[in-house]
Scaffold this motif. Structure first.
Motif, PDB file in Angstrom:
ATOM      1  N   UNK A  65      -8.547   3.051   0.124  1.00 24.62           N
ATOM      2  CA  UNK A  65      -7.805   4.280   0.435  1.00 24.62           C
ATOM      3  C   UNK A  65      -8.129   5.405  -0.536  1.00 24.62           C
ATOM      4  N   UNK A  66      -8.524   5.071  -1.756  1.00 24.83           N
ATOM      5  CA  UNK A  66      -8.960   6.088  -2.724  1.00 24.83           C
ATOM      6  C   UNK A  66     -10.444   6.388  -2.572  1.00 24.83           C
ATOM      7  N   UNK A  67     -11.214   5.395  -2.155  1.00 27.11           N
ATOM      8  CA  UNK A  67     -12.664   5.553  -2.054  1.00 27.11           C
ATOM      9  C   UNK A  67     -13.071   6.537  -0.973  1.00 27.11           C
ATOM     10  N   UNK A  93      -5.458  12.529   3.384  1.00 26.91           N
ATOM     11  CA  UNK A  93      -6.271  11.317   3.503  1.00 26.91           C
ATOM     12  C   UNK A  93      -5.568  10.075   2.959  1.00 26.91           C
ATOM     13  N   UNK A  94      -4.872  10.207   1.823  1.00 28.17           N
ATOM     14  CA  UNK A  94      -4.253   9.032   1.202  1.00 28.17           C
ATOM     15  C   UNK A  94      -3.075   8.505   2.030  1.00 28.17           C
ATOM     16  N   UNK A  95      -2.109   9.342   2.446  1.00 27.72           N
ATOM     17  CA  UNK A  95      -1.041   8.807   3.309  1.00 27.72           C
ATOM     18  C   UNK A  95      -1.579   8.246   4.622  1.00 27.72           C
ATOM     19  N   UNK A  96      -2.578   8.916   5.170  1.00 29.37           N
ATOM     20  CA  UNK A  96      -3.203   8.416   6.399  1.00 29.37           C
ATOM     21  C   UNK A  96      -3.819   7.043   6.150  1.00 29.37           C
ATOM     22  N   UNK A  97      -4.495   6.899   5.028  1.00 27.45           N
ATOM     23  CA  UNK A  97      -5.120   5.628   4.685  1.00 27.45           C
ATOM     24  C   UNK A  97      -4.119   4.541   4.368  1.00 27.45           C
ATOM     25  N   UNK A  98      -3.003   4.915   3.734  1.00 26.50           N
ATOM     26  CA  UNK A  98      -1.991   3.930   3.349  1.00 26.50           C
ATOM     27  C   UNK A  98      -1.349   3.259   4.549  1.00 26.50           C
ATOM     28  N   UNK A  99      -1.467   3.868   5.726  1.00 29.32           N
ATOM     29  CA  UNK A  99      -0.875   3.286   6.935  1.00 29.32           C
ATOM     30  C   UNK A  99      -1.923   2.785   7.925  1.00 29.32           C
ATOM     31  N   UNK A 148       0.819  -1.205   0.000  1.00 31.17           N
ATOM     32  CA  UNK A 148       0.000   0.000   0.000  1.00 31.17           C
ATOM     33  C   UNK A 148       0.857   1.261   0.000  1.00 31.17           C
ATOM     34  N   UNK A 149       1.939   1.230   0.779  1.00 32.30           N
ATOM     35  CA  UNK A 149       2.812   2.393   0.852  1.00 32.30           C
ATOM     36  C   UNK A 149       3.554   2.594  -0.466  1.00 32.30           C
ATOM     37  N   UNK A 150       4.014   1.500  -1.083  1.00 38.38           N
ATOM     38  CA  UNK A 150       4.693   1.622  -2.367  1.00 38.38           C
ATOM     39  C   UNK A 150       3.789   2.185  -3.449  1.00 38.38           C
ATOM     40  N   UNK A 151       2.490   1.927  -3.324  1.00 36.10           N
ATOM     41  CA  UNK A 151       1.519   2.412  -4.303  1.00 36.10           C
ATOM     42  C   UNK A 151       1.028   3.814  -3.963  1.00 36.10           C
ATOM     43  N   UNK A 152       1.336   4.299  -2.771  1.00 35.69           N
ATOM     44  CA  UNK A 152       0.751   5.545  -2.256  1.00 35.69           C
ATOM     45  C   UNK A 152       0.863   6.748  -3.193  1.00 35.69           C
ATOM     46  N   UNK A 153       2.016   7.028  -3.806  1.00 35.76           N
ATOM     47  CA  UNK A 153       2.074   8.196  -4.701  1.00 35.76           C
ATOM     48  C   UNK A 153       1.077   8.105  -5.855  1.00 35.76           C
TER      49      UNK A 153
END
Length: 445
Positions: A396-398, A299-305, A275-280
């Motif tokens: 995480x995108x939704x 929201x996205x970095x928060x969600x990625x973790x 998830x973190x590798x895909x985060x950007x």
């Protein structure tokens, strides 16, 4: 030949990124089957090295990426009206979707009895080297020094330090601006480097899938057929059932447009299992779907973790039932409620890394189930982790889309106009950097 003609020719012959991933998958299956059937050890080694190198490159930037992404995302909230409300709504929808996902996992596990008829016994299990408990989880949040979390890749502790630094920067105000400027520049540098790695995804796919088939073959899947099917069915129900329903009824947007925009991140997550590798890429597609950049960057970095519907909800629910049946331990209503509680509260333990072993051990220890049950599932984990991570990233995108729509922040025109993935777009020329920024990943093959 004119420049415009050259550009049109390049566009006409370029293979779309999703097609490159499919080609990589097909090639990996073929090579893996060939390596296993012909006992070609050199090919197995090559596939292992190719896949391992790709994942290693993704992981290389994980620690600094998480730190600077969280730090910058927290400070970016100062640019957003009602930041506290947005943060609380984001967390609330993380919890709601996690509860729905864990409920689906429990129902599937209770209906299918994944541990029955497998031929596996408690003697087949082995206690993992590292286990998780609530004491370890709570005490492990706070690091003892600032170096170890980065060297040992303890993402949860990195998130803690980044959050503290971000809040401190907000309190300092203008005095912290030089640090924030540096942090934003470092984050952009790390993201740019990750785009180059993402371009290698089709090659990495061939190595990862090929190595999995060459190493495990189909016999292993046969033993875990029901369990594997349960995980995939559960994730697919959430991915293509729950999420579209929330988009249509809560956000009141077209779910098809969401998948058009988010698909590049979902398919990369399936391949990379990170998830973190895909985060950007997740953040980029979220912004393209009309979510304000300042909010998406939080929201996205928060969600990625922390947002793990696949790894921290569906998987531990079904896995706990599987382990309980193998070890002949009856579970009651209270145990199922505990599974739901652990899934919602303890999901940060997975911290966006590949695999969900920590989350599983946390669940088993809470229920009092034998840790040897983890050993039963480690062999099949890479196959399961692909669909779990794809579900994580989709969620995480939704949530940012749902929250933005409900708060009246979503650019619905941008959302409705999403028609192509950022990995398939090509800038008109090298002199238009703003266009290049709109498509962070170019074709890899």
């Amino acid at each position: 030949m004119s420049v415009s003609t050259n550009t049109q020719l390049k566009r006409s012959v370029r293979v779309p990124f999703w097609a490159q991933i499919l080609i990589g998958l097909a090639l990996g299956v073929l090579l893996g089957w060939l390596a296993r059937g012909q006992d070609l050890s050199w090919l197995v080694t090559t596939l292992e090295k190719v896949g391992g190198t790709f994942v290693g490159l993704l992981k290389l930037a994980v620690a600094p990426l998480v730190f600077f992404a969280i730090l910058v995302s927290i400070t970016n909230l100062r640019k957003v009206n009602n930041a506290a409300r947005l943060a609380s709504r984001t967390l609330l929808w993380f919890m709601i979707t996690s509860l729905i996902a864990v409920a689906i996992g429990l129902v599937i596990g209770l209906v299918t009895n994944p541990g029955a008829g497998t031929g596996l016994t408690p003697a087949d299990g082995a206690e993992p080297e590292h286990t998780g408990s609530w004491i370890d989880f709570l005490t492990g949040i706070v690091p003892t020094d600032v170096i170890t979390p980065f060297t040992e890749l303890n993402v949860l502790q990195i998130v803690f330090m980044a959050a503290v630094a971000g809040i401190a920067a907000l309190q300092l105000g203008e005095k912290a601006q030089p640090i924030l400027t540096l942090s934003e520049s470092v984050l952009e540098l790390l993201q740019k480097a990750l785009w180059w790695v993402i371009r290698l995804a089709p090659i990495g796919t061939a190595g990862l899938i090929g190595n999995a088939i060459a190493t495990y073959g189909w016999d292993l899947i046969g033993k875990y057929a029901t369990f594997t099917a349960d995980i995939y069915v559960g994730c697919l129900l959430v991915l293509f059932g729950v999420y579209p329903t929330l988009l249509a009824t809560v956000a009141k947007v077209n779910p098809v447009q969401f998948f058009k925009g988010a698909w590049p991140a979902i398919q990369l997550a399936f391949v990379s299992r990170s998830s973190v590798g895909t985060m950007p890429l997740t953040q980029k597609v979220t912004e393209r779907l009309g979510v304000p950049k300042e909010y998406a960057s939080f929201a996205v970095p928060f969600g990625a973790t922390t947002k793990m519907d696949g790894c921290a909800a569906i998987y531990p629910a079904i896995a706990a039932i599987f382990v309980a049946q193998i070890f002949d331990v009856p579970l009651g209503v209270g145990d199922y409620l505990l599974i739901a509680f652990v899934s919602v509260v303890g999901s940060a333990a997975t911290a966006g890394l590949t695999g969900a072993t920590v989350m599983l051990t946390l669940t088993l220890s809470t229920l009092g189930l034998p840790m040897e049950g983890v050993g039963l599932l480690l062999a099949i984990d890479p196959i399961l982790d692909m669909i779990r991570t794809a579900t994580n990233v989709a969620g995480q995108a939704l949530v940012p889309v749902v929250v933005s729509a409900r708060e009246g922040l979503l650019d619905r025109k941008a959302y409705d106009s999403v028609h192509a993935s950022p990995v398939d777009e090509t800038p008109e020329s090298d002199e238009t950097p703003e266009v290049e920024d709109a498509r962070p990943v170019a074709a890899a093959v």
